[in-house]
Write a protein that holds these residues in place. Structure first.
Motif, PDB file in Angstrom:
ATOM      1  N   SER A 119      13.450  11.098  33.388  1.00 24.50           N
ATOM      2  CA  SER A 119      14.018  10.312  32.305  1.00 24.50           C
ATOM      3  C   SER A 119      15.001   9.295  32.872  1.00 24.50           C
ATOM      4  N   TRP A 120      15.238   8.231  32.097  1.00 21.70           N
ATOM      5  CA  TRP A 120      16.300   7.276  32.407  1.00 21.70           C
ATOM      6  C   TRP A 120      17.645   7.788  31.891  1.00 21.70           C
ATOM      7  N   ARG A 121      17.590   8.825  31.100  1.00 19.33           N
ATOM      8  CA  ARG A 121      18.790   9.368  30.490  1.00 19.33           C
ATOM      9  C   ARG A 121      19.130  10.727  31.095  1.00 19.33           C
ATOM     10  N   ARG A 122      20.246  11.298  30.695  1.00 18.38           N
ATOM     11  CA  ARG A 122      20.629  12.614  31.192  1.00 18.38           C
ATOM     12  C   ARG A 122      19.528  13.613  30.869  1.00 18.38           C
ATOM     13  N   SER A 123      19.234  14.451  31.851  1.00 15.28           N
ATOM     14  CA  SER A 123      18.037  15.270  31.740  1.00 15.28           C
ATOM     15  C   SER A 123      18.361  16.758  31.841  1.00 15.28           C
ATOM     16  N   ASP A 161      24.295   8.591  26.407  1.00 17.22           N
ATOM     17  CA  ASP A 161      23.335   9.563  26.934  1.00 17.22           C
ATOM     18  C   ASP A 161      22.699   9.120  28.237  1.00 17.22           C
ATOM     19  N   ALA A 162      23.180   8.024  28.814  1.00 17.20           N
ATOM     20  CA  ALA A 162      22.636   7.529  30.081  1.00 17.20           C
ATOM     21  C   ALA A 162      23.774   6.962  30.910  1.00 17.20           C
ATOM     22  N   ASP A 163      23.690   7.140  32.217  1.00 16.24           N
ATOM     23  CA  ASP A 163      24.702   6.648  33.139  1.00 16.24           C
ATOM     24  C   ASP A 163      24.068   5.639  34.095  1.00 16.24           C
ATOM     25  N   SER A 217      31.878   9.082  32.592  1.00 14.95           N
ATOM     26  CA  SER A 217      30.789   8.329  33.202  1.00 14.95           C
ATOM     27  C   SER A 217      31.400   7.273  34.121  1.00 14.95           C
ATOM     28  N   ASP A 226      12.577   0.723  28.817  1.00 10.77           N
ATOM     29  CA  ASP A 226      13.893   1.027  29.392  1.00 10.77           C
ATOM     30  C   ASP A 226      13.971   0.528  30.830  1.00 10.77           C
TER      31      ASP A 226
END
Length: 808
Positions: A460-464, A732-734, A763, A100
């Motif tokens: 994480s690279w995603r929302r946590s 799920d990621a911004d 977002s 990622d």
């Protein structure tokens, strides 16, 4: 040796020789380099010689790309072979999280013009035959990696500089540096002294010692670094014979390894966890072309991973282990630029990746010295990013941490612990008891968000894990009232009979009347932004400025260099002599009214008003302004009163459901207003028209403010870029910043910052695109973790588009 020169460069490694060359190429030929031993003595001669374009900061990556492109020029000019091999390389990922991260690197490379491509492990093994593809989940191919001859490159810089008229004196040890009353510098050596206008500290391993000669303690530390060279390997010979090419570079991040071909064998280096400081407090002057004792046991864990990931090494003999010292700054980036308070004294040190960055450092520093501007955005390398909090003990802790993590993933929500906490405010313990999760800004602990018992960040690279809790903090502000700790802002006090006239020249805004505030862009001579502030006229000749905390030293260097010599203006960086609290939300006025006798009604205390008032028993300076975009107030208070002010506000806010909010909630709130921030949206490569700050520029004011002619030209010409906010169809990621912005199938811009706007449930990304497409609503995509997401321009703020709440 000459007795006078315009510039004296101290240090004959690759960085010093690059600075000498670039000064001469720019026309300053009355320059001399002083080296205590032979050129390359120090770290340069034993470097592994790798070069690459990838860097965490895109502006540094541009300079690294320039450095690599420069080698052909200096080789031709000097007649000295540089031994450059542009083999290309692969960056390897053993985990999905690393992949990622690499996808984000590729996205960044798209707008930087760096040719990167995500490939499979099998494709990586076809390019680099020593890889066991089963050990990896993916890779990125980079066509611009390579290696060179460190000695050859250094001497090519020096010979090219001499051909252009510069001089280099070997075996000339600098013993002291003294500033004369007339501002010139005496550089005292074992062969006499040189009087000069400018001194450049490119001392490498001895940069601390050179700095100490002028009372400067630089935040650099040397670490032992090892790499091994194998005996000839049949796998290498077979590949060379089969393809007629070298084996390409490889970086194995999860193994903390880098590899390249070295003659008939391979070179493997490691940034091991069990690292070791070299010469912690003082570098011996008699150290030169020596190596340190190898310690293979210390790097054994990394080698074990290397032998597993690259099985051919299991059968290879080790011909040599190189162990030598290299200097690092706390964050691993160089220290470059003029030193505040020492006119004419410059630094170019801590350049660990000298053969990737040395050319860019030399270019930027020479531009800065000659033109007054580095010609690029080099904030990530600017020595001004550190203040007096970067002590020797702090530096030692952070350098060790950085070294051990050089190939580790730094997640966007990860805060590194070494050297912390160092600077704290009086309410630190109080907020910690409320669940504050801390980050750091310019050495100061800053509350990021507030976690319930047992909940912490999951990197994480995603929302946590913070996502829902930050949403609650946002809701507290938008629906009632929230309180945040804002001491991390930089605060300045300006006084003196000449203060108003000086500020009118320094800042591009119209000066506010007593009791009023305004947003205040500050420009360079070329019309680009060098600062954005809130300027308050406190009255009775006193002015208050608030700005980005991380840029305090940076801006003070700029301010002090432009103060009138007659002493009619005084400026002080208040630092933690003044702490801050903020309240925001529709109930903020009601809370404030309960804790002060002052009239804070809208007619009496309107938007952008400022006044001194007591909060409870605490004397404070209060401004009606809020970065949340809501009704709000910033409250500045001496540290001895901060706890009392905090307690008064919390007690008064209980009936309104007051909640605490941190900087992550603040980010979500400001995104709904399309508000930019310093070092992201506002940087010295953008003009105010491009950045959307032109409405705060008083183009017609009588004062000839710095950059006025250039910014008038920008307004007439229209600039090249526009800052725009986008709504992204993310999942799920911004965005976090530096992602590519696509339009009609081509990369046309870049993201500067963004995230999730919880109140609007959108977002959001903010970034720059060419002005020709900036107002087209459709056709945009923003790349997040390797996937392109549809995006649309959001011209009006998502929240309170008419600014009614702020002004109510």
């Amino acid at each position: 040796m000459k007795s006078h020169a315009k510039v004296v460069v101290i240090g004959g490694g690759v960085v010093g020789c690059s600075v000498l060359f670039h000064l001469a190429r720019h026309g300053w030929t009355d320059v001399v380099l002083l080296e205590r031993d032979e050129l390359t003595s120090g770290s340069t001669w034993h470097a592994a010689g790798g070069m690459h374009t990838i860097n965490g900061d895109p502006n540094v990556a541009k300079l690294q790309k320039y450095t690599i492109s420069l080698y052909k020029e200096i080789e031709e000019l000097s007649g000295q072979a540089t031994g450059v091999h542009l083999t290309g390389g692969v960056l390897l990922a053993a985990t999905e999280a690393r992949l990622d991260w690499l996808r984000g690197v590729v996205s960044k490379g798209r707008y930087l013009g760096i040719d990167l491509e995500v490939i499979s492990p099998r494709e990586a093994a076809e390019l680099m035959p020593l890889i066991d593809p089963k050990q990896f989940v993916g890779a990125v191919r980079n066509k611009e990696d390579g290696h060179l001859d460190p000695s050859g490159v250094t001497h090519a810089y020096a010979k090219a500089a001499r051909k252009l008229g510069a001089e280099a004196e070997r075996f000339t040890k600098v013993e002291d540096i003294v500033r004369r009353p007339d501002g010139l510098w005496r550089v005292i050596t074992n062969k006499g002294e040189v009087v000069t206008e400018h001194v450049v500290n490119a001392g490498g391993l001895w940069a601390r010692e050179v700095g100490r000669m002028v009372g400067l303690e630089l935040p650099v530390l040397a670490m032992e670094h090892m790499y091994l060279i194998t005996e000839d390997m049949p796998e290498v010979a077979d590949w060379n014979k089969k393809t007629g090419t070298e084996i390409i570079h490889a970086v194995d991040f999860d193994g903390e390894l880098y590899l390249r071909q070295e003659r008939g064998g391979m070179l493997m280096g490691t940034y091991e966890k069990a690292n070791k400081v070299w010469s912690e407090f003082q570098t011996p002057w008699n150290f030169g072309h020596e190596l340190l004792e190898p310690d293979i046991d210390r790097i054994a864990p990394s080698l074990e991973v290397g032998f597993r990931h690259f099985p051919a090494f299991q059968k290879a003999g080790i011909k040599q282990i190189i162990n030598g010292p290299f200097t690092f700054a706390p964050d691993g980036n160089p220290l470059v630029g003029p030193v505040r308070g020492l006119p004419g004294f410059w630094v170019a040190c801590g350049v660990m990746a000298g053969f990737s960055q040395g050319g860019g450092v030399g270019l930027a520093l020479s531009n800065w010295m000659i033109e007054g501007d580095p010609g690029a955005d080099i904030w990530a390398m600017d020595v001004a990013r550190y203040g007096d909090w970067a002590t020797m003990a702090y530096t030692n802790a952070k350098v060790r941490e950085n070294y051990s993590r050089r190939f580790s993933i730094r997640f966007p929500n990860e805060e590194l612990p070494a050297g912390r906490p160092l600077k704290t405010t009086p309410v630190y313990d109080t907020l910690s008891a409320k669940g504050a999760q801390w980050g750091v800004a310019y050495g100061l602990e800053v509350p990021l968000w507030y976690a319930p018992e047992g909940v912490r960040d999951e990197f994480s690279w995603r929302r946590s894990t913070d996502f829902d809790h930050v949403a609650k903090e946002v809701a507290a502000v938008r629906n009632g009232v929230g309180l945040s700790e804002i001491s991390s802002f930089a605060k300045y006090k300006v006084t003196g009979e000449g203060a108003a006239a000086w500020l009118d020249r320094m800042l591009a805004c119209k000066l506010p009347k007593p009791g009023r505030m305004t947003l205040a862009p500050m420009l360079k001579e070329d019309g680009k932004l060098i600062g954005d502030f809130t300027l308050a006229n406190v009255g009775e000749g006193e002015w208050f400025i608030a700005g980005s905390g991380v840029a305090e030293q940076y801006h003070m260097r700029w301010f002090e260099a432009r103060l009138p010599e007659d002493g009619s203006v005084r400026i002080e960086a208040l630092g933690q002599k003044l702490t801050g609290l903020a309240i925001a939300g529709p109930k903020a006025r009601e809370v404030l009214a309960k804790v002060t006798r002052a009239d804070v009604s809208n007619p009496a205390f309107p938007f952008m008003a400022v006044a001194r008032m007591d909060i409870g028993m605490a004397p404070c300076l209060v401004g009606r302004v809020s970065y949340t975009g809501d009704l709000g107030y910033e409250i500045w208070v001496a540290p001895e009163y901060q706890r009392a002010a905090y307690q008064a506000l919390i007690k008064a806010g209980e009936e309104f459901g007051i909640g605490l909010f941190g900087s992550r909630a603040l980010n979500a709130l400001r995104l709904e207003k399309n508000f930019g921030s310093w070092a992201r949206e506002y940087r010295p490569i953008y003009g105010p028209l491009e950045a959307g700050l032109d409405r705060f520029v008083a183009y017609g004011k009588e004062a000839d403010f710095i950059g006025k002619q250039a910014v008038l030209a920008e307004r007439k010409q229209g600039g090249k870029l526009r800052l725009r906010a986008f709504i992204v169809e993310a999942t799920d990621a911004d965005v976090i910043g530096d992602e590519a912005i696509w339009h009609d199938g081509a990369v046309r811009g870049w993201v500067t910052s963004g995230g999730y706007a919880h109140h609007s449930k959108k977002s959001v990304a903010i970034g720059y695109v060419p002005k020709e497409i900036a107002d087209r609503p459709d056709g945009f995509e923003i790349e997040i973790l390797g996937k392109r997401h549809p995006a649309r321009v959001q011209p009006a703020p998502l929240f309170d588009a008419n600014f009614e709440r702020m002004r109510a």
